[in-house]
Design a protein around this motif. Structure first.
Motif, PDB file in Angstrom:
ATOM      1  N   PHE A   1      -5.495 -15.651  -0.031  1.00  0.00           N
ATOM      2  CA  PHE A   1      -6.513 -15.842   0.993  1.00  0.00           C
ATOM      3  C   PHE A   1      -7.480 -14.667   1.042  1.00  0.00           C
ATOM      4  O   PHE A   1      -7.252 -13.625   0.430  1.00  0.00           O
ATOM      5  N   THR A   2      -8.577 -14.865   1.755  1.00  0.00           N
ATOM      6  CA  THR A   2      -9.608 -13.842   1.898  1.00  0.00           C
ATOM      7  C   THR A   2      -9.363 -13.017   3.148  1.00  0.00           C
ATOM      8  O   THR A   2      -8.979 -13.546   4.189  1.00  0.00           O
ATOM      9  N   MET A   3      -9.602 -11.724   3.048  1.00  0.00           N
ATOM     10  CA  MET A   3      -9.462 -10.818   4.184  1.00  0.00           C
ATOM     11  C   MET A   3     -10.585  -9.786   4.120  1.00  0.00           C
ATOM     12  O   MET A   3     -11.236  -9.633   3.075  1.00  0.00           O
ATOM     13  N   PRO A   4     -10.860  -9.082   5.216  1.00  0.00           N
ATOM     14  CA  PRO A   4     -11.892  -8.045   5.174  1.00  0.00           C
ATOM     15  C   PRO A   4     -11.534  -6.960   4.166  1.00  0.00           C
ATOM     16  O   PRO A   4     -10.352  -6.646   3.961  1.00  0.00           O
ATOM     17  N   ALA A   5     -12.522  -6.402   3.533  1.00  0.00           N
ATOM     18  CA  ALA A   5     -12.295  -5.300   2.599  1.00  0.00           C
ATOM     19  C   ALA A   5     -11.630  -4.140   3.338  1.00  0.00           C
ATOM     20  O   ALA A   5     -11.920  -3.887   4.512  1.00  0.00           O
ATOM     21  N   GLN A   6     -10.725  -3.452   2.653  1.00  0.00           N
ATOM     22  CA  GLN A   6      -9.999  -2.322   3.251  1.00  0.00           C
ATOM     23  C   GLN A   6     -10.663  -1.018   2.820  1.00  0.00           C
ATOM     24  O   GLN A   6     -10.494  -0.581   1.676  1.00  0.00           O
ATOM     25  N   PRO A   7     -11.428  -0.390   3.693  1.00  0.00           N
ATOM     26  CA  PRO A   7     -12.216   0.779   3.290  1.00  0.00           C
ATOM     27  C   PRO A   7     -11.380   1.959   2.817  1.00  0.00           C
ATOM     28  O   PRO A   7     -11.879   2.815   2.082  1.00  0.00           O
ATOM     29  N   ASP A   8     -10.104   2.010   3.223  1.00  0.00           N
ATOM     30  CA  ASP A   8      -9.266   3.138   2.824  1.00  0.00           C
ATOM     31  C   ASP A   8      -8.501   2.878   1.534  1.00  0.00           C
ATOM     32  O   ASP A   8      -7.712   3.720   1.096  1.00  0.00           O
ATOM     33  N   LEU A   9      -8.725   1.711   0.897  1.00  0.00           N
ATOM     34  CA  LEU A   9      -8.076   1.402  -0.371  1.00  0.00           C
ATOM     35  C   LEU A   9      -9.083   1.490  -1.510  1.00  0.00           C
ATOM     36  O   LEU A   9     -10.276   1.268  -1.310  1.00  0.00           O
ATOM     37  N   ASP A  10      -8.591   1.778  -2.707  1.00  0.00           N
ATOM     38  CA  ASP A  10      -9.456   1.804  -3.885  1.00  0.00           C
ATOM     39  C   ASP A  10     -10.037   0.408  -4.081  1.00  0.00           C
ATOM     40  O   ASP A  10      -9.289  -0.559  -4.253  1.00  0.00           O
ATOM     41  N   PRO A  11     -11.354   0.254  -4.051  1.00  0.00           N
ATOM     42  CA  PRO A  11     -11.970  -1.073  -4.134  1.00  0.00           C
ATOM     43  C   PRO A  11     -11.962  -1.687  -5.524  1.00  0.00           C
ATOM     44  O   PRO A  11     -12.449  -2.806  -5.707  1.00  0.00           O
ATOM     45  N   HIS A  12     -11.399  -0.988  -6.519  1.00  0.00           N
ATOM     46  CA  HIS A  12     -11.454  -1.481  -7.891  1.00  0.00           C
ATOM     47  C   HIS A  12     -10.073  -1.700  -8.509  1.00  0.00           C
ATOM     48  O   HIS A  12      -9.981  -1.965  -9.706  1.00  0.00           O
ATOM     49  N   TRP A  13      -8.998  -1.618  -7.705  1.00  0.00           N
ATOM     50  CA  TRP A  13      -7.654  -1.787  -8.247  1.00  0.00           C
ATOM     51  C   TRP A  13      -6.911  -2.888  -7.493  1.00  0.00           C
ATOM     52  O   TRP A  13      -7.029  -3.021  -6.284  1.00  0.00           O
TER      53      TRP A  13
ATOM     54  N   ALA B   1      -6.109 -11.314  -0.699  1.00  0.00           N
ATOM     55  CA  ALA B   1      -4.740 -10.901  -0.415  1.00  0.00           C
ATOM     56  C   ALA B   1      -3.783 -11.991  -0.860  1.00  0.00           C
ATOM     57  O   ALA B   1      -4.139 -13.173  -0.915  1.00  0.00           O
ATOM     58  N   MET B   2      -2.553 -11.597  -1.185  1.00  0.00           N
ATOM     59  CA  MET B   2      -1.561 -12.531  -1.693  1.00  0.00           C
ATOM     60  C   MET B   2      -0.191 -12.205  -1.120  1.00  0.00           C
ATOM     61  O   MET B   2       0.195 -11.038  -0.999  1.00  0.00           O
ATOM     62  N   LEU B   3       0.531 -13.237  -0.732  1.00  0.00           N
ATOM     63  CA  LEU B   3       1.922 -13.109  -0.320  1.00  0.00           C
ATOM     64  C   LEU B   3       2.738 -14.085  -1.156  1.00  0.00           C
ATOM     65  O   LEU B   3       2.379 -15.254  -1.277  1.00  0.00           O
ATOM     66  N   SER B   4       3.836 -13.610  -1.736  1.00  0.00           N
ATOM     67  CA  SER B   4       4.658 -14.462  -2.587  1.00  0.00           C
ATOM     68  C   SER B   4       6.130 -14.213  -2.269  1.00  0.00           C
ATOM     69  O   SER B   4       6.513 -13.076  -1.962  1.00  0.00           O
ATOM     70  N   PHE B   5       6.939 -15.273  -2.352  1.00  0.00           N
ATOM     71  CA  PHE B   5       8.364 -15.108  -2.061  1.00  0.00           C
ATOM     72  C   PHE B   5       9.177 -16.233  -2.687  1.00  0.00           C
ATOM     73  O   PHE B   5       8.656 -17.313  -2.982  1.00  0.00           O
ATOM     74  N   ARG B   6      10.461 -15.969  -2.905  1.00  0.00           N
ATOM     75  CA  ARG B   6      11.372 -16.986  -3.409  1.00  0.00           C
ATOM     76  C   ARG B   6      11.596 -18.047  -2.347  1.00  0.00           C
ATOM     77  O   ARG B   6      11.718 -17.734  -1.154  1.00  0.00           O
ATOM     78  N   ALA B   7      11.678 -19.298  -2.789  1.00  0.00           N
ATOM     79  CA  ALA B   7      11.879 -20.387  -1.832  1.00  0.00           C
ATOM     80  C   ALA B   7      13.265 -20.348  -1.222  1.00  0.00           C
ATOM     81  O   ALA B   7      13.439 -20.613  -0.028  1.00  0.00           O
ATOM     82  N   ASP B   8      14.296 -20.044  -2.030  1.00  0.00           N
ATOM     83  CA  ASP B   8      15.675 -19.982  -1.545  1.00  0.00           C
ATOM     84  C   ASP B   8      16.052 -21.208  -0.721  1.00  0.00           C
ATOM     85  O   ASP B   8      16.653 -21.100   0.365  1.00  0.00           O
TER      86      ASP B   8
END
Length: 325
Positions: free
Chosen positions: A185-197, A221-228
């Motif tokens: 999904f889309t989220m606001p840019a994080q100014p304290d994170l490296d914008p190119h990694w 942004a991405m969230l991933s998890f095992r279905a279990d």
């Protein structure tokens, strides 16, 4: 004189790309898309290998270069955000987890639409509801009520393909569940994170979270998890959000709430029978706030970082492309 006609369901990546080449070979192409316009959002798509050759042959590499994501590499981070390992885009000759040319699925879809809109008829806000194949073509009924006949019908409408279900049967016959879910999904840019990694954080219990650059205003942004053993309706957004909240409760780093779709993939990339065939695309999924999430196949905790788009259409025997009387 009569030109052979083709109906393609789906205006994401595979559909417009196929429309381009079919038109080049003399077919009259119609593309139907249930969304009201080209769908935005989705995962980044790597343009490498044969995909780059095809895009160059289509003359769209300048547009891809203009709109590509400027991502310099991939890195794992700990709960405090400190990098524990890195993989620059230049590693493995640019063929590593981050490619030299990466572009957001929605941006690539717009480029392909612009490259084909003058040569193919696009019908947005409609979909196929019935197919009836005969010796002289396929009679197609649309949700709008119109009925038309085509020489060939191709489904390029994603994992939960309506055309595949109509032509070949229930999706359970073609879907192999991989035991994982992913929300993108889309989220606001994080100014304290490296914008190119592209930053990824592993969480105990088969979970991971990632943030990758998009532009100066937004990030993906991405969230991933095992279905279990968990199951969720891919069209029930409320249930998806509830499941995410449950699974990621108490997770650290920068885990935001969002909706998700389950991780599935077709057991084969294409299916054909007579005058009906199906091929996948880079799918756009259910809404996540004001954006769209993308369902993608996942087989391991870090696999979501890999872009996935490889799709081909198997050969189908049908009339030659030259105009006939």
């Amino acid at each position: 004189m009569r030109t052979n006609t083709v109906l393609i369901s789906g205006a994401s990546i595979a559909g417009p790309a196929l429309a381009y080449w079919l038109h080049r070979h003399g077919y009259a192409v119609t593309v139907v898309e249930r969304a009201p316009a080209i769908r935005p959002g989705g995962h980044a798509v790597d343009i490498r290998g044969v995909a780059r050759d095809v895009c160059a042959a289509m003359g769209i590499m300048p547009q891809i270069t203009r709109d590509r994501v400027h991502e310099e590499g991939f890195a794992w981070v700990d709960p405090a955000g400190r990098r524990t390992s890195e993989m620059p885009a230049s590693l493995f000759g640019g063929e590593g987890i981050v490619a030299e040319y990466e572009i957001l699925r929605g941006d690539l879809a717009h480029i392909l639409h612009e490259a084909t809109r003058a040569d193919a008829e696009y019908r947005f806000g409609d979909r196929i509801t019935a197919l009836s194949e005969g010796d002289d073509g396929v009679e197609v009924t649309f949700r709008s009520g119109r009925t038309e006949r085509y020489d060939l019908v191709i489904g390029a409408d994603g994992i939960h393909s309506g055309v595949r279900a109509l032509a070949f049967g229930p999706e359970e016959r073609f879907i192999r569940r991989l035991g994982a879910y992913t929300a993108y999904f889309t989220m606001p840019a994080q100014p304290d994170l490296d914008p190119h990694w592209f930053l990824m954080h592993g969480i105990p219990g088969g979970r991971c979270a990632g943030i990758r650059p998009e532009n100066e205003h937004t990030a993906k942004a991405m969230l991933s998890f095992r279905a279990d053993g968990r199951t969720v309706d891919p069209r029930d957004v409320a249930a998806q959000k509830a499941l995410l909240a449950e699974v990621f409760a108490g997770a650290g780093w920068r885990v935001p709430p969002c909706s998700t779709r389950w991780g599935t993939r077709p057991t084969s990339t294409s299916t054909s029978s007579g005058r009906c065939t199906w091929t996948g695309g880079a799918p756009a999924g259910s809404r996540c706030s004001a954006t769209r999430a993308t369902a993608r196949p996942r087989s391991a905790a870090w696999a979501p970082a890999w872009a996935w788009w490889g799709r081909t259409c198997s050969p189908v025997s049908w009339p030659a492309p030259a105009a006939t009387t």
